[in-house]
Structures are given as C-alpha cells and as structure tokens.
Design a protein around this motif. Structure first.
Motif, PDB file in Angstrom:
ATOM      1  N   ASP A  73       0.883  -1.163   0.021  1.00 51.67           N
ATOM      2  CA  ASP A  73      -0.032   0.071   0.042  1.00 51.67           C
ATOM      3  C   ASP A  73       0.839   1.202   0.005  1.00 51.67           C
ATOM      4  N   GLY A  74       2.254   1.061  -0.236  1.00 52.14           N
ATOM      5  CA  GLY A  74       3.070   2.427  -0.265  1.00 52.14           C
ATOM      6  C   GLY A  74       3.159   2.900  -1.528  1.00 52.14           C
ATOM      7  N   TRP A  75       2.498   2.561  -2.565  1.00 49.96           N
ATOM      8  CA  TRP A  75       2.748   3.084  -3.974  1.00 49.96           C
ATOM      9  C   TRP A  75       1.187   2.895  -4.554  1.00 49.96           C
ATOM     10  N   SER A  76       1.068   3.357  -5.888  1.00 51.12           N
ATOM     11  CA  SER A  76       0.253   3.239  -6.736  1.00 51.12           C
ATOM     12  C   SER A  76       0.654   3.080  -8.380  1.00 51.12           C
ATOM     13  N   ARG A  82       4.193   9.082 -20.530  1.00 52.38           N
ATOM     14  CA  ARG A  82       4.396  10.480 -21.020  1.00 52.38           C
ATOM     15  C   ARG A  82       5.621  10.424 -21.987  1.00 52.38           C
ATOM     16  N   GLN A  83       6.841   9.991 -21.476  1.00 50.18           N
ATOM     17  CA  GLN A  83       7.961  10.164 -22.316  1.00 50.18           C
ATOM     18  C   GLN A  83       8.028   9.269 -23.521  1.00 50.18           C
ATOM     19  N   ILE A  84       7.525   7.952 -23.077  1.00 47.58           N
ATOM     20  CA  ILE A  84       7.666   7.097 -24.599  1.00 47.58           C
ATOM     21  C   ILE A  84       6.381   6.522 -24.719  1.00 47.58           C
ATOM     22  N   PRO A  85       5.404   7.130 -25.596  1.00 44.40           N
ATOM     23  CA  PRO A  85       4.268   6.684 -25.674  1.00 44.40           C
ATOM     24  C   PRO A  85       4.188   5.476 -26.602  1.00 44.40           C
ATOM     25  N   ASP A  86       5.151   5.036 -27.125  1.00 46.86           N
ATOM     26  CA  ASP A  86       4.877   4.075 -28.043  1.00 46.86           C
ATOM     27  C   ASP A  86       5.565   2.649 -27.774  1.00 46.86           C
ATOM     28  N   HIS A  87       5.943   2.722 -26.411  1.00 45.30           N
ATOM     29  CA  HIS A  87       6.599   1.238 -25.779  1.00 45.30           C
ATOM     30  C   HIS A  87       5.868   1.144 -24.514  1.00 45.30           C
ATOM     31  N   PHE A  88       5.112   0.001 -24.321  1.00 48.18           N
ATOM     32  CA  PHE A  88       4.314  -0.229 -23.242  1.00 48.18           C
ATOM     33  C   PHE A  88       5.190  -0.353 -22.062  1.00 48.18           C
ATOM     34  N   HIS A  89       4.881   0.652 -20.853  1.00 48.32           N
ATOM     35  CA  HIS A  89       5.667   0.236 -19.629  1.00 48.32           C
ATOM     36  C   HIS A  89       4.556   1.078 -18.669  1.00 48.32           C
ATOM     37  N   ALA A  90       4.845   0.818 -17.311  1.00 47.79           N
ATOM     38  CA  ALA A  90       4.061   1.298 -16.308  1.00 47.79           C
ATOM     39  C   ALA A  90       4.853   1.392 -14.984  1.00 47.79           C
ATOM     40  N   HIS A  91       4.790   2.602 -14.247  1.00 47.24           N
ATOM     41  CA  HIS A  91       5.393   2.626 -13.342  1.00 47.24           C
ATOM     42  C   HIS A  91       4.607   2.215 -11.761  1.00 47.24           C
ATOM     43  N   ALA A  92       5.375   1.814 -10.691  1.00 45.85           N
ATOM     44  CA  ALA A  92       4.826   2.066  -9.547  1.00 45.85           C
ATOM     45  C   ALA A  92       5.300   3.289  -8.471  1.00 45.85           C
ATOM     46  N   ARG A  93       4.497   4.269  -8.182  1.00 47.36           N
ATOM     47  CA  ARG A  93       4.784   5.381  -7.816  1.00 47.36           C
ATOM     48  C   ARG A  93       4.751   5.435  -6.300  1.00 47.36           C
ATOM     49  N   ASP A  94       5.606   5.802  -5.328  1.00 46.66           N
ATOM     50  CA  ASP A  94       5.247   6.132  -3.897  1.00 46.66           C
ATOM     51  C   ASP A  94       5.003   7.490  -3.893  1.00 46.66           C
ATOM     52  N   PRO A  95       4.303   7.843  -2.931  1.00 42.91           N
ATOM     53  CA  PRO A  95       3.680   9.137  -2.715  1.00 42.91           C
ATOM     54  C   PRO A  95       5.139  10.376  -2.822  1.00 42.91           C
ATOM     55  N   ASN A  96       6.330   9.672  -2.361  1.00 42.68           N
ATOM     56  CA  ASN A  96       7.453  10.864  -2.209  1.00 42.68           C
ATOM     57  C   ASN A  96       8.402  10.756  -3.215  1.00 42.68           C
ATOM     58  N   TRP A  97       7.986   9.994  -4.391  1.00 44.39           N
ATOM     59  CA  TRP A  97       8.929   9.891  -5.395  1.00 44.39           C
ATOM     60  C   TRP A  97       9.499  11.111  -5.945  1.00 44.39           C
ATOM     61  N   TRP A  98       8.529  12.167  -6.327  1.00 40.02           N
ATOM     62  CA  TRP A  98       8.801  13.326  -6.794  1.00 40.02           C
ATOM     63  C   TRP A  98       9.894  14.046  -5.908  1.00 40.02           C
ATOM     64  N   PHE A  99       9.718  14.098  -4.608  1.00 41.09           N
ATOM     65  CA  PHE A  99      10.593  14.832  -3.824  1.00 41.09           C
ATOM     66  C   PHE A  99      11.917  14.081  -3.502  1.00 41.09           C
ATOM     67  N   ARG A 100      12.195  12.957  -3.569  1.00 40.75           N
ATOM     68  CA  ARG A 100      13.215  11.962  -3.549  1.00 40.75           C
ATOM     69  C   ARG A 100      13.939  12.200  -4.860  1.00 40.75           C
ATOM     70  N   ARG A 101      13.429  12.539  -5.984  1.00 42.68           N
ATOM     71  CA  ARG A 101      14.090  12.476  -7.162  1.00 42.68           C
ATOM     72  C   ARG A 101      14.387  13.851  -7.496  1.00 42.68           C
ATOM     73  N   PHE A 102      13.524  14.901  -7.283  1.00 42.92           N
ATOM     74  CA  PHE A 102      14.010  16.395  -7.725  1.00 42.92           C
ATOM     75  C   PHE A 102      14.066  17.205  -6.437  1.00 42.92           C
ATOM     76  N   GLY A 103      13.909  16.829  -5.490  1.00 47.37           N
ATOM     77  CA  GLY A 103      13.889  17.585  -4.204  1.00 47.37           C
ATOM     78  C   GLY A 103      15.473  17.752  -3.838  1.00 47.37           C
ATOM     79  N   ARG A 104      15.659  18.267  -2.560  1.00 45.54           N
ATOM     80  CA  ARG A 104      16.609  18.498  -2.039  1.00 45.54           C
ATOM     81  C   ARG A 104      17.425  17.190  -1.907  1.00 45.54           C
ATOM     82  N   LYS A 105      18.960  17.087  -2.288  1.00 40.81           N
ATOM     83  CA  LYS A 105      19.716  15.807  -1.991  1.00 40.81           C
ATOM     84  C   LYS A 105      20.097  15.700  -0.595  1.00 40.81           C
TER      85      LYS A 105
END
Ligand SMILES: [Zn+2]
Ligand SMILES: [Zn+2]
Length: 105
Positions: A73-76, A82-105
């Motif tokens: 239950d920590g993800w959805s 978005r980036q590659i519409p012609d090759h099937f893929h799916a992400h499992a995102r947790d609520p903090n992924w954006w901050f972890r990836r793009f936020g303060r290191k």
C-alpha cells in the motif's frame, strides 16, 4: 555510397541492455526507472498495445516488486506513458517519489 541513416533508438529497448533487473520473464522485465527512481515494468516487445492478459501479468509482476521495495500500500500504478508513448511500460510510484527524485539531495 551514402552513410547509413542513424536509426532512432527507443529508450526502453535500449534500457533493456543497461538496466539491472529485479525480475524478468518472456513477457516483461521490472527495473528502476532511470528518470523517476521508482520501479517500472517494461514490455519486452516494442509497441503500445499488449494483449490485456499480458498487461495484467505485467502489472502483477510490477506489483510484487513494488510491494517488496516500497511496502504494501505504499505506492500506486501509473500507466501514463508520458515520455515514451509507443512502448508499453508502467510505473509504481510512492507518494514521495517526486521529492526524492527532484527535491533536495
Ligand atoms: Zn520513469
Ligand atoms: Zn521500444
């Protein structure tokens, strides 16, 4: 003689060669998305319309990796390609992924 045309590379087909996989079978592989730093499942075939049975299979495999790494239950699922519409893929995102990836290191 003309030089060979540069072939347009698909990032997901390309990633298949360089990424460390958590899971692999004949249909798909699961690895961390290089861009988002969350698990994603990628169809082994280049195209955006896998059969529904394979979609279910892929989401199930992604789900078990995501449960291990992000917790139950920590993800959805994020099936928006978005980036590659012609090759099937799916992400499992947790609520903090954006901050972890793009936020303060
Ligand atoms: Zn991603
Ligand atoms: Zn591809």
């Amino acid at each position: 003689m003309t030089a060979p045309e540069p072939t347009p590379e698909c990032e997901l087909c390309e990633a298949a060669k360089i990424t460390e996989w958590f899971y692999e079978d004949d249909t798909c592989w699961v690895a961390d998305c290089e861009v988002c730093d969350v698990p994603m499942v990628v169809w082994k075939f280049h195209g955006n319309e896998p059969p529904e049975s394979e979609v279910e299979h892929m989401l199930a495999r992604l789900g078990s990796v995501a449960d291990d790494r992000l917790g139950l239950d920590g993800w959805s699922f994020d099936r928006v390609m978005r980036q590659i519409p012609d090759h099937f893929h799916a992400h499992a995102r947790d609520p903090n992924w954006w901050f972890r990836r793009f936020g303060r290191k």
